[in-house]
Design a protein around this motif. Structure first.
Motif, PDB file in Angstrom:
ATOM      1  N   THR A 177       0.778   5.486   9.949  1.00  0.00           N
ATOM      2  CA  THR A 177       1.652   5.723  11.105  1.00  0.00           C
ATOM      3  C   THR A 177       2.502   4.500  11.405  1.00  0.00           C
ATOM      4  O   THR A 177       2.092   3.364  11.191  1.00  0.00           O
ATOM      5  CB  THR A 177       0.832   6.082  12.357  1.00  0.00           C
ATOM      6  OG1 THR A 177       0.141   4.913  12.812  1.00  0.00           O
ATOM      7  CG2 THR A 177      -0.179   7.180  12.080  1.00  0.00           C
ATOM      8  N   GLY A 178       3.692   4.759  11.909  1.00  0.00           N
ATOM      9  CA  GLY A 178       4.609   3.676  12.281  1.00  0.00           C
ATOM     10  C   GLY A 178       6.042   4.079  11.965  1.00  0.00           C
ATOM     11  O   GLY A 178       6.330   4.445  10.822  1.00  0.00           O
ATOM     12  N   ASP A 179       6.919   4.011  13.007  1.00  0.00           N
ATOM     13  CA  ASP A 179       8.336   4.330  12.808  1.00  0.00           C
ATOM     14  C   ASP A 179       8.978   3.434  11.758  1.00  0.00           C
ATOM     15  O   ASP A 179       9.947   3.813  11.111  1.00  0.00           O
ATOM     16  CB  ASP A 179       9.109   4.121  14.133  1.00  0.00           C
ATOM     17  CG  ASP A 179       8.871   5.259  15.114  1.00  0.00           C
ATOM     18  OD1 ASP A 179       8.540   6.377  14.658  1.00  0.00           O
ATOM     19  OD2 ASP A 179       8.992   5.020  16.329  1.00  0.00           O
ATOM     20  N   GLU A 180       8.410   2.214  11.645  1.00  0.00           N
ATOM     21  CA  GLU A 180       9.049   1.212  10.789  1.00  0.00           C
ATOM     22  C   GLU A 180       8.755   1.414   9.310  1.00  0.00           C
ATOM     23  O   GLU A 180       9.370   0.773   8.456  1.00  0.00           O
ATOM     24  CB  GLU A 180       8.583  -0.197  11.219  1.00  0.00           C
ATOM     25  CG  GLU A 180       7.138  -0.589  10.874  1.00  0.00           C
ATOM     26  CD  GLU A 180       6.076  -0.045  11.847  1.00  0.00           C
ATOM     27  OE1 GLU A 180       6.321   1.006  12.469  1.00  0.00           O
ATOM     28  OE2 GLU A 180       4.992  -0.665  11.940  1.00  0.00           O
ATOM     29  N   LEU A 181       7.829   2.287   8.977  1.00  0.00           N
ATOM     30  CA  LEU A 181       7.364   2.357   7.587  1.00  0.00           C
ATOM     31  C   LEU A 181       8.310   3.137   6.689  1.00  0.00           C
ATOM     32  O   LEU A 181       8.791   4.211   7.052  1.00  0.00           O
ATOM     33  CB  LEU A 181       5.973   2.998   7.532  1.00  0.00           C
ATOM     34  CG  LEU A 181       4.887   2.274   8.320  1.00  0.00           C
ATOM     35  CD1 LEU A 181       3.556   3.010   8.174  1.00  0.00           C
ATOM     36  CD2 LEU A 181       4.745   0.824   7.848  1.00  0.00           C
ATOM     37  N   VAL A 182       8.549   2.568   5.519  1.00  0.00           N
ATOM     38  CA  VAL A 182       9.313   3.272   4.484  1.00  0.00           C
ATOM     39  C   VAL A 182       8.540   3.141   3.176  1.00  0.00           C
ATOM     40  O   VAL A 182       7.638   2.312   3.055  1.00  0.00           O
ATOM     41  CB  VAL A 182      10.736   2.663   4.312  1.00  0.00           C
ATOM     42  CG1 VAL A 182      11.556   2.833   5.587  1.00  0.00           C
ATOM     43  CG2 VAL A 182      10.669   1.184   3.906  1.00  0.00           C
ATOM     44  N   ALA A 183       8.897   3.982   2.216  1.00  0.00           N
ATOM     45  CA  ALA A 183       8.235   3.889   0.915  1.00  0.00           C
ATOM     46  C   ALA A 183       8.613   2.567   0.260  1.00  0.00           C
ATOM     47  O   ALA A 183       9.749   2.107   0.431  1.00  0.00           O
ATOM     48  CB  ALA A 183       8.664   5.057   0.036  1.00  0.00           C
ATOM     49  N   ALA A 187      13.018  -0.567   1.439  1.00  0.00           N
ATOM     50  CA  ALA A 187      13.169  -1.458   2.600  1.00  0.00           C
ATOM     51  C   ALA A 187      14.393  -2.364   2.480  1.00  0.00           C
ATOM     52  O   ALA A 187      14.974  -2.748   3.496  1.00  0.00           O
ATOM     53  CB  ALA A 187      11.908  -2.308   2.768  1.00  0.00           C
ATOM     54  N   LEU A 188      14.781  -2.694   1.270  1.00  0.00           N
ATOM     55  CA  LEU A 188      15.860  -3.661   1.064  1.00  0.00           C
ATOM     56  C   LEU A 188      17.134  -3.203   1.776  1.00  0.00           C
ATOM     57  O   LEU A 188      17.585  -2.076   1.586  1.00  0.00           O
ATOM     58  CB  LEU A 188      16.133  -3.804  -0.440  1.00  0.00           C
ATOM     59  CG  LEU A 188      17.161  -4.840  -0.852  1.00  0.00           C
ATOM     60  CD1 LEU A 188      16.689  -6.245  -0.535  1.00  0.00           C
ATOM     61  CD2 LEU A 188      17.468  -4.717  -2.343  1.00  0.00           C
ATOM     62  N   GLY A 189      17.681  -4.115   2.610  1.00  0.00           N
ATOM     63  CA  GLY A 189      18.949  -3.815   3.279  1.00  0.00           C
ATOM     64  C   GLY A 189      18.797  -3.014   4.556  1.00  0.00           C
ATOM     65  O   GLY A 189      19.767  -2.770   5.256  1.00  0.00           O
ATOM     66  N   GLY A 190      17.588  -2.600   4.909  1.00  0.00           N
ATOM     67  CA  GLY A 190      17.397  -1.827   6.135  1.00  0.00           C
ATOM     68  C   GLY A 190      16.423  -2.528   7.060  1.00  0.00           C
ATOM     69  O   GLY A 190      16.031  -3.672   6.831  1.00  0.00           O
ATOM     70  N   ALA A 191      16.008  -1.834   8.123  1.00  0.00           N
ATOM     71  CA  ALA A 191      15.094  -2.437   9.089  1.00  0.00           C
ATOM     72  C   ALA A 191      13.646  -2.039   8.811  1.00  0.00           C
ATOM     73  O   ALA A 191      12.736  -2.489   9.501  1.00  0.00           O
ATOM     74  CB  ALA A 191      15.484  -1.991  10.497  1.00  0.00           C
ATOM     75  N   GLY A 192      13.438  -1.191   7.837  1.00  0.00           N
ATOM     76  CA  GLY A 192      12.097  -0.664   7.572  1.00  0.00           C
ATOM     77  C   GLY A 192      11.176  -1.692   6.929  1.00  0.00           C
ATOM     78  O   GLY A 192      11.604  -2.720   6.398  1.00  0.00           O
ATOM     79  N   ILE A 193       9.888  -1.406   6.987  1.00  0.00           N
ATOM     80  CA  ILE A 193       8.852  -2.259   6.382  1.00  0.00           C
ATOM     81  C   ILE A 193       8.128  -1.409   5.337  1.00  0.00           C
ATOM     82  O   ILE A 193       7.766  -0.257   5.626  1.00  0.00           O
ATOM     83  CB  ILE A 193       7.866  -2.721   7.479  1.00  0.00           C
ATOM     84  CG1 ILE A 193       8.593  -3.742   8.365  1.00  0.00           C
ATOM     85  CG2 ILE A 193       6.593  -3.300   6.905  1.00  0.00           C
ATOM     86  CD1 ILE A 193       7.785  -4.180   9.541  1.00  0.00           C
TER      87      ILE A 193
END
Ligand SMILES: Nc1nc2c(c(=O)[nH]1)N[C@H]1C(S)=C(S)[C@@H](COP(=O)(O)OP(=O)(O)OC[C@H]3O[C@@H](n4cnc5c(N)ncnc54)[C@H](O)[C@@H]3O)O[C@H]1N2
Ligand code: MOO
Length: 390
Positions: A177-183, A187-193
């Motif tokens: 869970t977490g809005d910030e999570l990406v596969a 993540a490169l170039g975005g705000a995701g983790i």
């Protein structure tokens, strides 16, 4: 807040083995036996040669003797027979012919057509593996509760066992869970983790006997989380939630199971890292909430999720602590039971830096957890500490 030993005891009490199933031995890697494995055959079935050479009668074993070669014997074939002053060509694993009681290795024999001349000096070894010296039909080869790794699988197959009865594997769904999570990779170039822990915890669960469906990433939206929780409980024995375990405004780890009468068995543990960890029951399903900080998630997965999964598989849920001397002095421990990341080198436990529970890079070197009781005094180099493989 409960201590770590109490938390582990509660987890172990939940870990009742699931049902059993019969499977093929070649598909049994990592499974736990629900029934013992009994040898169907005797091994070796007959006295067999341990060398490539010539099967002879002991009384013909005279240095320099000439013996007539009367047969050729291969593993899996018949043994034939030899008489006085005779021998038989034999290969490793082949049954000895009747009359023979030892083997001369071919390095000590000079072959001349149908005749074999024994060397002038001969090894005193018989080079015979006696029938039943490994095991006999009807003997127990593996007790119930054995976890089947490569070594155990060799033993079961050697006993001519094709099908075995094992415990069912716990089916696990991981919800990261977490809005910030990406596969990872996005993540490169975005705000995701990158979601690192969903992947690491899945691997940890598989190593401890689970069948993991895979990880789903879910944002911090309670309605969506509740839907995912319901679906996960419908398909899995154990639902693992990562993140959302603490007290933040969007920490919905427990709340997402509100529709399912979540009964908390553990709710925070006095341990570092991993204090927000929680475990609950929703009907006959189990739910494990791991803190989002990556090291906290992986440490609590090793200390609490792994024993839970092993117990559900019918294996020993205990943690095997091993005492090791410290390579260097350690400062006094904090008020929570501490599980520091370290590694073993030269027979000693070394501490890694940093110990921040958000740090991920050092996990690659962290092969040990070093356990410190709450409030423990500083320890000098050479003092023994309890360690666990990580
Ligand atoms: N006021 C308080 N704040 C915090 C407390 C507390 O007691 N009072 N406890 C701290 C401790 S200890 C931990 S551990 C964390 C655990 O918090 P959560 O379980 O709620 O985790 P999140 O807030 O969701 O995330 C924390 C951190 O970890 C990153 N994260 C989360 N999931 C993943 C993932 N799958 N892969 C990689 N990284 C992940 C997330 O981005 C955050 O940076 O709470 C402290 N706070
Ligand atoms: O215990 Mo948290 O798990 O310290 O970061």
């Amino acid at each position: 807040m409960i201590g770590f030993d109490e938390a582990l005891a509660r987890v172990v009490a939940l870990a009742r083995p699931l049902g059993t199933e019969e499977i093929l031995v070649e598909e049994a890697h990592g499974r736990t036996l629900a029934q013992e494995v009994v040898a169907r055959i005797t091994a070796p079935a007959a006295d067999v040669s341990t060398m490539d050479g010539y099967a002879v009668r002991g009384r013909d074993l005279v240095p320099g003797a000439m013996l007539r070669v009367v047969g050729e014997l291969f593993p899996g074939g018949g043994g034939g027979a030899i008489g006085a002053a005779e021998c038989a060509r034999i290969f490793t694993g082949a049954p000895l012919p009747e009359g023979a009681d030892r083997v001369v290795m071919q390095e000590e024999v000079e072959r001349d057509g149908e005749m074999a001349r024994l060397a002038s000096s001969l090894s005193s070894d018989c080079f015979v593996r006696v029938a039943g010296s490994d095991f006999r039909a009807g003997e127990t080869l593996l007790p119930a509760g054995s976890r089947l790794g490569p070594r155990e699988l060799v033993v079961a197959a050697a006993g001519d066992v094709a099908r075995i009865t094992v415990h069912r594997r716990p089916r696990v769904r991981i919800l990261a869970t977490g809005d910030e999570l990406v596969a990872p990779g996005e993540a490169l170039g975005g705000a995701g983790i990158p979601d690192s822990i969903g992947i690491g915890v899945a691997a940890m669960a598989r190593e401890h006997g689970a069948e993991v469906f895979g990880t789903q990433r879910v944002g911090d939206d309670l309605a969506a989380l509740r839907r995912k929780a319901g679906a996960a409980l419908g398909e899995a024995d154990v639902v693992v939630v990562t993140g959302g375990a603490s007290v933040g405004e969007r920490d919905f780890g427990r709340a997402m199971f509100a529709d399912h009468e979540l009964e908390l068995v553990i709710d925070k543990v006095a341990m570092k890292p991993g204090k927000p960890v929680w475990v609950g029951r929703a009907g006959d399903r189990l739910v494990v909430g791991l803190p989002g900080n990556p090291t906290s998630a992986l440490v609590t997965a090793r200390l609490l999720l792994a024993p839970l999964l092993l117990g559900l598989c019918g294996a020993r849920p205990q943690l095997d602590w091993r005492l090791l001397p410290l390579a260097a002095r350690l400062p006094g421990a904090g008020p929570r039971e501490t599980f520091s990341r370290g590694f073993e080198k030269g027979g000693s436990a070394h501490l890694l830096h940093p110990q921040d529970s958000g740090a991920q890079r050092i996990l690659a070197q962290a092969t040990l957890l070093i356990r410190r009781p709450p409030g423990e005094e500083p320890l000098a180099a050479g003092s023994e500490v309890a360690t666990l493989s990580f």
